[in-house]
Design an enzyme around this catalytic site. Structure first.
Site, short mmCIF file in Angstrom:
data_model
loop_
_atom_site.label_atom_id
_atom_site.label_comp_id
_atom_site.label_asym_id
_atom_site.label_seq_id
_atom_site.Cartn_x
_atom_site.Cartn_y
_atom_site.Cartn_z
N TYR A 30 0.82 -1.20 0.00
CA TYR A 30 0.00 0.00 0.00
C TYR A 30 0.86 1.25 0.00
O TYR A 30 2.08 1.19 0.18
CB TYR A 30 -0.97 0.00 1.19
CG TYR A 30 -0.35 0.33 2.54
CD1 TYR A 30 0.46 -0.60 3.20
CD2 TYR A 30 -0.57 1.56 3.15
CE1 TYR A 30 1.02 -0.29 4.44
CE2 TYR A 30 -0.01 1.87 4.39
CZ TYR A 30 0.78 0.94 5.02
OH TYR A 30 1.35 1.24 6.24
N LYS A 144 6.33 -1.67 1.87
CA LYS A 144 5.14 -1.14 2.56
C LYS A 144 4.02 -2.16 2.41
O LYS A 144 3.11 -2.01 1.59
CB LYS A 144 4.77 0.24 1.99
CG LYS A 144 3.97 1.10 2.96
CD LYS A 144 4.04 2.56 2.58
CE LYS A 144 3.04 3.43 3.35
NZ LYS A 144 3.20 3.48 4.79
N GLU A 176 12.77 2.79 13.56
CA GLU A 176 11.75 3.79 13.21
C GLU A 176 10.64 3.72 14.24
O GLU A 176 10.82 3.11 15.29
CB GLU A 176 11.23 3.54 11.79
CG GLU A 176 10.61 2.18 11.58
CD GLU A 176 10.06 1.98 10.17
OE1 GLU A 176 9.77 2.96 9.46
OE2 GLU A 176 9.89 0.81 9.77
N LEU A 200 11.03 1.64 6.81
CA LEU A 200 10.35 2.12 5.61
C LEU A 200 11.06 3.40 5.13
O LEU A 200 11.29 4.30 5.94
CB LEU A 200 8.88 2.42 5.92
CG LEU A 200 8.11 2.78 4.66
CD1 LEU A 200 7.72 1.53 3.89
CD2 LEU A 200 6.87 3.59 4.99
N1 PDD Z 1 2.71 5.17 7.58
N2 PDD Z 1 7.47 3.95 8.85
C1 PDD Z 1 6.32 3.26 8.95
C2 PDD Z 1 6.36 1.90 9.56
C3 PDD Z 1 5.12 3.83 8.48
O1 PDD Z 1 3.98 3.12 8.56
C4 PDD Z 1 5.13 5.15 7.94
C5 PDD Z 1 3.91 5.82 7.40
C6 PDD Z 1 6.35 5.83 7.86
C7 PDD Z 1 6.47 7.22 7.26
O2 PDD Z 1 6.50 7.20 5.86
P1 PDD Z 1 5.92 8.42 5.01
O3 PDD Z 1 6.65 9.63 5.44
O4 PDD Z 1 6.22 8.05 3.61
O5 PDD Z 1 4.44 8.51 5.31
C8 PDD Z 1 7.50 5.21 8.32
C9 PDD Z 1 1.51 5.59 6.93
C10 PDD Z 1 1.21 7.04 7.00
C11 PDD Z 1 0.37 4.69 7.38
O6 PDD Z 1 0.60 3.50 7.44
O7 PDD Z 1 -0.74 5.17 7.61
#
Ligand code: PDD
Length: 290
Positions: A30, A144, A176, A200
């Protein structure tokens, strides 16, 4: 309105068969793409990461980038909010339950949009609480994947203790957050763990590092030890839906002075300014000032 396999419809009317491999195995990937003033933020980067995730699970991309852009444009148009959070999801399709990949099953493509609400000013003013946890996820956190059970459990640990996020450690180093990337400020230097298979590759993470580079904020991309996190002057979390937020309490102990620090304040305002520039049609990528 949502998008499902080529059609736009109200979410109440959307149905997927129970044998969808997303439902049965969590077999899919996703993206979450923020949309400001009806313009997707860093779309090429999100689509590139989607491709990386699809490659990681050996699933052919069902659309070209221009097809994705066109579908997203229509979806954004038929939803009310100016600022939206677009959730895009691709699974390995519907097939009799068998771990092995099915032959000839078309992937399921589902996209929904929700209003994107900026983090409340009160939270930005005080900062948020986080707890720490052991990163017990798999070794492909760069994908992801929709199979988010470990992330769900780790984030719920934070919620159960009245905190917003869980900061994860693996083998003595910070990876993270359960649903965000984490930065630390120590000795007036912004520290970011390097992108690898254990985290991620966040799109917001990239923006923050580009802003630091362009505005000469001292920064280092290197492994960040648990000790450095626990003795940090500032801790920041980043994500597409939460932008940049200060973590001011970790495991019940104040981070630095216990209030949002100067590096957060500077990066937060640079981020807001950058968002506005991009939305007005300015530079998509930051250039380093000469
Ligand atoms: N999640 N690390 C993880 C495990 C995440 O699920 C997310 C974001 C990030 C940040 O990535 P980005 O800056 O590209 O949003 C890092 C999204 C927002 C979610 O699962 O809803």
């Amino acid at each position: 309105m949502i998008y499902l396999n080529g059609k736009f419809m109200p979410i109440e009317d959307a149905r997927i068969p129970v044998l969808d491999r997303g439902f049965i195995f969590g077999d899919g990937v996703y993206e979450v793409i923020p949309v400001y003033s009806r313009k997707p933020f860093r779309l090429p980067e999100h689509l590139q990461r989607l491709q990386h995730s699809l490659d990681g699970i050996r699933l052919k991309n069902p659309h070209s980038n221009s097809e994705w852009s066109a579908i997203l444009r229509q979806l954004i148009e038929v939803n009310d909010s100016e600022d939206q959070s677009v959730y895009l999801h691709v699974t390995r399709g519907v097939a009799r339950r068998d771990h092995a990949f099915p032959k000839g099953a078309p992937p399921t493509v589902f996209i929904m949009s929700n209003p994107l609400l900026a983090p409340p000013q009160e939270l930005l003013a005080t900062g948020v609480a986080a707890i720490s946890g052991i990163d017990n996820r798999w070794l492909r956190c760069d994908i992801k994947a929709i199979s988010l059970l470990p992330n769900v459990l780790l984030r719920q640990m934070a919620i159960d203790s009245g905190a917003m996020e869980t900061v994860l450690f693996r083998d003595g180093f910070m990876t993270e957050g359960a649903a965000s990337n984490i930065f630390v400020v120590k000795n007036e230097t912004l520290l970011a763990p390097p992108k690898n298979n254990l985290m991620l590759p966040g799109i917001t993470y990239d923006v923050v590092l580009e802003l630091a580079e362009a505005h000469r904020i001292r920064h280092e991309v290197r492994a960040v030890s648990e000790y450095e996190v626990r003795t940090a002057d500032e801790i920041l979390l980043t994500s597409s839906t939460r932008e940049i937020m200060p973590i001011t309490l970790l495991d019940g102990k104040p981070v630095g002075k216990g209030s949002p620090g100067v590096v957060f304040e500077v990066l937060y305002s640079l981020y807001q300014e950058y968002k506005l520039t991009v939305m007005r049609g300015g530079e998509a990528k930051l250039k380093v000032e000469s």
